[in-house]
Write a protein that holds these residues in place. Structure first.
Motif, PDB file in Angstrom:
ATOM      1  N   MET A  26      48.402  -9.719   8.131  1.00 54.45           N
ATOM      2  CA  MET A  26      47.108 -10.271   8.582  1.00 54.45           C
ATOM      3  C   MET A  26      46.050  -9.185   8.785  1.00 54.45           C
ATOM      4  O   MET A  26      44.861  -9.425   8.589  1.00 54.45           O
ATOM      5  CB  MET A  26      47.309 -11.053   9.878  1.00 54.45           C
ATOM      6  N   GLY A  30      42.698  -9.375   6.785  1.00 46.15           N
ATOM      7  CA  GLY A  30      41.435  -9.357   7.537  1.00 46.15           C
ATOM      8  C   GLY A  30      40.495  -8.281   7.013  1.00 46.15           C
ATOM      9  O   GLY A  30      39.314  -8.525   6.782  1.00 46.15           O
ATOM     10  N   GLU A  34      36.911  -8.908   5.100  1.00 45.12           N
ATOM     11  CA  GLU A  34      35.671  -8.364   5.667  1.00 45.12           C
ATOM     12  C   GLU A  34      34.975  -7.441   4.661  1.00 45.12           C
ATOM     13  O   GLU A  34      33.772  -7.529   4.461  1.00 45.12           O
ATOM     14  CB  GLU A  34      36.029  -7.604   6.946  1.00 45.12           C
ATOM     15  N   TYR A  42      39.295 -17.136   4.389  1.00 38.84           N
ATOM     16  CA  TYR A  42      39.085 -17.327   5.835  1.00 38.84           C
ATOM     17  C   TYR A  42      39.994 -18.424   6.403  1.00 38.84           C
ATOM     18  O   TYR A  42      40.590 -18.256   7.458  1.00 38.84           O
ATOM     19  CB  TYR A  42      37.612 -17.632   6.144  1.00 38.84           C
ATOM     20  N   HIS A  45      43.551 -17.176   6.615  1.00 39.84           N
ATOM     21  CA  HIS A  45      43.667 -16.185   7.699  1.00 39.84           C
ATOM     22  C   HIS A  45      43.689 -16.879   9.070  1.00 39.84           C
ATOM     23  O   HIS A  45      44.530 -16.576   9.926  1.00 39.84           O
ATOM     24  CB  HIS A  45      42.471 -15.218   7.597  1.00 39.84           C
ATOM     25  N   LYS A  46      42.785 -17.836   9.245  1.00 40.35           N
ATOM     26  CA  LYS A  46      42.701 -18.522  10.540  1.00 40.35           C
ATOM     27  C   LYS A  46      43.924 -19.416  10.778  1.00 40.35           C
ATOM     28  O   LYS A  46      44.417 -19.531  11.900  1.00 40.35           O
ATOM     29  CB  LYS A  46      41.397 -19.336  10.615  1.00 40.35           C
ATOM     30  N   GLY A  49      46.901 -17.120  11.500  1.00 45.35           N
ATOM     31  CA  GLY A  49      46.629 -16.471  12.791  1.00 45.35           C
ATOM     32  C   GLY A  49      46.849 -17.411  13.960  1.00 45.35           C
ATOM     33  O   GLY A  49      47.407 -17.015  14.990  1.00 45.35           O
ATOM     34  N   ILE A  97      44.511  -9.967  19.593  1.00 37.88           N
ATOM     35  CA  ILE A  97      43.876 -10.130  18.271  1.00 37.88           C
ATOM     36  C   ILE A  97      43.682 -11.622  17.933  1.00 37.88           C
ATOM     37  O   ILE A  97      42.555 -12.052  17.693  1.00 37.88           O
ATOM     38  CB  ILE A  97      44.640  -9.368  17.157  1.00 37.88           C
ATOM     39  N   GLY A 101      40.191 -13.842  17.866  1.00 36.02           N
ATOM     40  CA  GLY A 101      39.840 -14.592  16.650  1.00 36.02           C
ATOM     41  C   GLY A 101      39.459 -16.024  17.006  1.00 36.02           C
ATOM     42  O   GLY A 101      38.464 -16.568  16.507  1.00 36.02           O
ATOM     43  N   MET A 104      36.100 -16.058  18.677  1.00 33.34           N
ATOM     44  CA  MET A 104      35.024 -15.889  17.674  1.00 33.34           C
ATOM     45  C   MET A 104      34.756 -17.210  16.956  1.00 33.34           C
ATOM     46  O   MET A 104      33.607 -17.628  16.802  1.00 33.34           O
ATOM     47  CB  MET A 104      35.459 -14.786  16.686  1.00 33.34           C
ATOM     48  N   SER A 105      35.836 -17.887  16.516  1.00 37.27           N
ATOM     49  CA  SER A 105      35.678 -19.114  15.737  1.00 37.27           C
ATOM     50  C   SER A 105      35.148 -20.267  16.582  1.00 37.27           C
ATOM     51  O   SER A 105      34.182 -20.932  16.206  1.00 37.27           O
ATOM     52  CB  SER A 105      37.013 -19.536  15.131  1.00 37.27           C
ATOM     53  N   HIS A 144      34.278 -11.596  18.406  1.00 35.40           N
ATOM     54  CA  HIS A 144      34.060 -10.870  17.140  1.00 35.40           C
ATOM     55  C   HIS A 144      34.248  -9.365  17.337  1.00 35.40           C
ATOM     56  O   HIS A 144      34.960  -8.705  16.579  1.00 35.40           O
ATOM     57  CB  HIS A 144      32.648 -11.177  16.632  1.00 35.40           C
ATOM     58  N   HIS A 147      37.946  -8.515  18.159  1.00 35.74           N
ATOM     59  CA  HIS A 147      38.851  -8.731  17.024  1.00 35.74           C
ATOM     60  C   HIS A 147      38.954  -7.462  16.169  1.00 35.74           C
ATOM     61  O   HIS A 147      40.061  -7.018  15.856  1.00 35.74           O
ATOM     62  CB  HIS A 147      38.332  -9.907  16.195  1.00 35.74           C
ATOM     63  N   SER A 151      42.065  -4.615  16.611  1.00 37.46           N
ATOM     64  CA  SER A 151      42.805  -4.432  15.349  1.00 37.46           C
ATOM     65  C   SER A 151      42.926  -2.947  15.027  1.00 37.46           C
ATOM     66  O   SER A 151      43.997  -2.473  14.640  1.00 37.46           O
ATOM     67  CB  SER A 151      42.098  -5.144  14.190  1.00 37.46           C
TER      68      SER A 151
HETATM   69  C1  HEM Z   1      47.814 -11.982  13.882  1.00 36.82           C
HETATM   70  C2  HEM Z   1      46.609 -12.375  13.981  1.00 36.82           C
HETATM   71  C3  HEM Z   1      45.381 -11.745  13.367  1.00 36.82           C
HETATM   72  C4  HEM Z   1      45.155 -10.486  12.864  1.00 36.82           C
HETATM   73  C5  HEM Z   1      46.129  -9.311  12.806  1.00 36.82           C
HETATM   74  C6  HEM Z   1      43.776 -10.457  12.406  1.00 36.82           C
HETATM   75  C7  HEM Z   1      43.147  -9.334  11.869  1.00 36.82           C
HETATM   76  C8  HEM Z   1      41.852  -9.301  11.383  1.00 36.82           C
HETATM   77  C9  HEM Z   1      41.156  -8.130  10.907  1.00 36.82           C
HETATM   78  C10 HEM Z   1      41.743  -6.705  10.866  1.00 36.82           C
HETATM   79  C11 HEM Z   1      39.921  -8.517  10.502  1.00 36.82           C
HETATM   80  C12 HEM Z   1      38.818  -7.610   9.948  1.00 36.82           C
HETATM   81  C13 HEM Z   1      37.989  -7.188  11.148  1.00 36.82           C
HETATM   82  C14 HEM Z   1      37.038  -6.077  10.883  1.00 36.82           C
HETATM   83  O1  HEM Z   1      37.185  -5.353   9.910  1.00 36.82           O
HETATM   84  O2  HEM Z   1      36.097  -5.941  11.702  1.00 36.82           O
HETATM   85  C15 HEM Z   1      39.809  -9.936  10.735  1.00 36.82           C
HETATM   86  C16 HEM Z   1      38.698 -10.690  10.441  1.00 36.82           C
HETATM   87  C17 HEM Z   1      38.563 -12.017  10.797  1.00 36.82           C
HETATM   88  N1  HEM Z   1      39.466 -12.788  11.513  1.00 36.82           N
HETATM   89 FE1  HEM Z   1      41.312 -12.226  12.074  1.00 36.82          FE
HETATM   90  N2  HEM Z   1      43.206 -11.675  12.635  1.00 36.82           N
HETATM   91  C18 HEM Z   1      44.148 -12.495  13.223  1.00 36.82           C
HETATM   92  C19 HEM Z   1      43.968 -13.800  13.653  1.00 36.82           C
HETATM   93  C20 HEM Z   1      42.794 -14.519  13.539  1.00 36.82           C
HETATM   94  C21 HEM Z   1      42.565 -15.839  14.089  1.00 36.82           C
HETATM   95  C22 HEM Z   1      43.575 -16.662  14.903  1.00 36.82           C
HETATM   96  C23 HEM Z   1      41.293 -16.191  13.744  1.00 36.82           C
HETATM   97  C24 HEM Z   1      40.537 -17.453  14.049  1.00 36.82           C
HETATM   98  C25 HEM Z   1      41.063 -18.611  14.333  1.00 36.82           C
HETATM   99  C26 HEM Z   1      40.720 -15.094  12.973  1.00 36.82           C
HETATM  100  C27 HEM Z   1      39.466 -15.087  12.408  1.00 36.82           C
HETATM  101  C28 HEM Z   1      38.919 -14.033  11.701  1.00 36.82           C
HETATM  102  C29 HEM Z   1      37.617 -14.102  11.068  1.00 36.82           C
HETATM  103  C30 HEM Z   1      36.677 -15.312  11.036  1.00 36.82           C
HETATM  104  C31 HEM Z   1      37.389 -12.837  10.497  1.00 36.82           C
HETATM  105  C32 HEM Z   1      36.162 -12.375   9.693  1.00 36.82           C
HETATM  106  C33 HEM Z   1      35.088 -11.887  10.611  1.00 36.82           C
HETATM  107  C34 HEM Z   1      33.811 -11.575   9.872  1.00 36.82           C
HETATM  108  O3  HEM Z   1      33.608 -12.029   8.768  1.00 36.82           O
HETATM  109  O4  HEM Z   1      33.008 -10.841  10.446  1.00 36.82           O
HETATM  110  N3  HEM Z   1      41.668 -14.084  12.878  1.00 36.82           N
HETATM  111  N4  HEM Z   1      40.989 -10.387  11.293  1.00 36.82           N
END
Ligand code: HEM
Ligand code: HEM
Length: 185
Positions: A26, A30, A34, A42, A45-46, A49, A97, A101, A104-105, A144, A147, A151
């Protein structure tokens, strides 16, 4: 079923690997999303996650009930302290993390669904139906920031954690890694 010095419980081993490997995948997904603005990922990932968040809460409850496994052999005090600090960072980071997330959502007013099963609809604007409005900007914005930040901290901790595991296996030649792979010493 409980962890001993010689052998870890199958539950501990299962929870360590399912959560650990999912988090590594993840983190990679992620960062890819990004950097490449890959919006098609997305939902995936969501979904993963949110599901793994449930497993992580079980993992943390199990660890609190069990306590930490005792070290497989007699390490220096400083090594024991370092590994304990890293284990805390990894476990707390595993909760923070996905929690950030979700903040943020949900705070940002976006839809939350697990593989198409809707848990929360998008918060559409009353005047412009195609526009999504934040439910709470502070929660969304903080989520946001956290997250990405947490990470990065967890990535650094994983590097040290894996280096430590390999050091015990290759240099100390003890049962630390074997124990986590289900073998008894
Ligand atoms: C094990 C769980 C998770 C891990 C390890 C993880 C990790 C990451 C990482 C490393 C990024 C890139 C962040 C950056 O470069 O600034 C990211 C982006 C993102 N994550 Fe996660 N995430 C997890 C769970 C979730 C969950 C549960 C949600 C929402 C329900 C979520 C929503 C998002 C969204 C929307 C982005 C994009 C943000 C953007 O476009 O600016 N993530 N995630
Ligand atoms: C390929 C990657 C990984 C390897 C080789 C690995 C290896 C190990 C080993 C050998 C132990 C046992 C340490 C001891 O007995 O004191 C351990 C424990 C632990 N690992 Fe990992 N690990 C990996 C990835 C991860 C990830 C990604 C996380 C979390 C984000 C994580 C979290 C933990 C925690 C919290 C412990 C403490 C014991 C427990 O709660 O199960 N590990 N790991």
């Amino acid at each position: 079923m409980s962890d001993t010095k010689e052998k870890l419980s199958p539950i501990s081993i299962f929870l360590h690997w399912i959560v650990g490997l999912t988090i590594i995948a993840m983190l990679a997904l992620g960062i890819y999303m990004e950097e490449n603005e890959a919006y098609q990922f997305y939902d995936l990932h969501k979904s993963i996650g949110t599901l793994i968040f449930g497993v992580i809460l079980i993992r943390v409850t199990w660890r609190i009930k069990q306590g930490w496994p005792v070290p497989a052999s007699d390490y220096k005090k400083i090594e024991q302290l370092m590994s304990k600090v890293i284990h805390y960072v990894l476990l707390i980071g595993s909760v923070m993390i996905p929690m950030s997330g979700l903040m943020m959502s949900i705070g940002g007013g976006h839809e939350l669904a697990i593989f198409g099963l809707e848990l929360m609809p998008a918060n559409a604007s009353l005047t412009i139906p195609d526009e999504i409005v934040a439910r709470n900007e502070l929660i969304g914005g903080t989520g946001h920031q956290l997250h990405g930040l947490v990470s990065n901290v967890v990535i650094a901790a994983i590097v040290l954690h894996v280096a430590g595991a390999l050091k015990h296996h290759i240099v100390d030649k003890d049962s630390t890694l074997k124990r986590m792979l289900g073998k008894s010493s």
